[in-house]
Design a protein around this motif. Structure first.
Motif, mmCIF file in Angstrom:
data_model
loop_
_atom_site.group_PDB
_atom_site.id
_atom_site.type_symbol
_atom_site.label_atom_id
_atom_site.label_comp_id
_atom_site.label_asym_id
_atom_site.label_seq_id
_atom_site.Cartn_x
_atom_site.Cartn_y
_atom_site.Cartn_z
ATOM 1 N N LYS A 126 82.847 55.212 76.810
ATOM 2 C CA LYS A 126 83.481 53.895 76.752
ATOM 3 C C LYS A 126 84.932 54.054 77.158
ATOM 4 O O LYS A 126 85.566 55.064 76.867
ATOM 5 C CB LYS A 126 83.367 53.283 75.362
ATOM 6 C CG LYS A 126 81.945 52.866 75.045
ATOM 7 C CD LYS A 126 81.869 51.976 73.847
ATOM 8 C CE LYS A 126 80.423 51.529 73.656
ATOM 9 N NZ LYS A 126 80.258 50.727 72.467
ATOM 10 N N LYS A 141 82.395 47.711 81.306
ATOM 11 C CA LYS A 141 81.096 48.234 80.867
ATOM 12 C C LYS A 141 81.211 49.717 80.547
ATOM 13 O O LYS A 141 82.032 50.425 81.131
ATOM 14 C CB LYS A 141 80.067 48.066 81.984
ATOM 15 C CG LYS A 141 79.679 46.652 82.286
ATOM 16 C CD LYS A 141 78.641 46.657 83.390
ATOM 17 C CE LYS A 141 78.203 45.268 83.771
ATOM 18 N NZ LYS A 141 77.222 45.318 84.864
ATOM 19 N N ASN A 163 74.913 48.411 81.593
ATOM 20 C CA ASN A 163 74.856 47.414 80.530
ATOM 21 C C ASN A 163 73.851 47.912 79.501
ATOM 22 O O ASN A 163 72.647 47.849 79.729
ATOM 23 C CB ASN A 163 74.437 46.051 81.097
ATOM 24 C CG ASN A 163 74.439 44.978 80.035
ATOM 25 O OD1 ASN A 163 74.693 45.250 78.868
ATOM 26 N ND2 ASN A 163 74.165 43.759 80.451
ATOM 27 N N ASP A 221 73.284 46.705 76.586
ATOM 28 C CA ASP A 221 72.768 45.644 75.737
ATOM 29 C C ASP A 221 71.430 45.101 76.218
ATOM 30 O O ASP A 221 70.769 44.376 75.516
ATOM 31 C CB ASP A 221 73.770 44.481 75.670
ATOM 32 C CG ASP A 221 75.069 44.907 75.032
ATOM 33 O OD1 ASP A 221 75.037 45.809 74.150
ATOM 34 O OD2 ASP A 221 76.123 44.371 75.416
#
Length: 76
Positions: free
Chosen positions: A42, A49, A73, A75
């Motif tokens: 991160k 992203k 991504n 998620d």
């Protein structure tokens, strides 16, 4: 010392500068049925992203591995 203009590995790996490794993942489908492992990074930038540095290296160790770094991504 190589520069990013002449060394494609260095240019690719510099994508990780300033990021923090937060997880390790496995793509069970992998390559030719072999799992592929990745390091999740991160950046600390809110709208950016995460990136995954996939470790591409065969079991025979025919040379240094290559980290393929992608924004993803997680998620989905």
């Amino acid at each position: 010392m190589s520069s990013t203009k002449t060394d494609p590995y260095l240019a690719e790996y510099k994508k990780l500068v300033g990021k923090m490794c937060v997880d390790v993942i496995c793509d069970g489908e992998g390559i030719e049925g072999q799992p592929v492992y990745g390091l999740v990074f991160k950046s600390g930038v809110k709208d950016r992203k995460p990136s995954v540095a996939w470790v591409y290296q065969d079991e025979e160790g025919n040379g240094p591995g290559f980290l393929n770094i992608q924004e993803v991504n997680l998620d989905a």
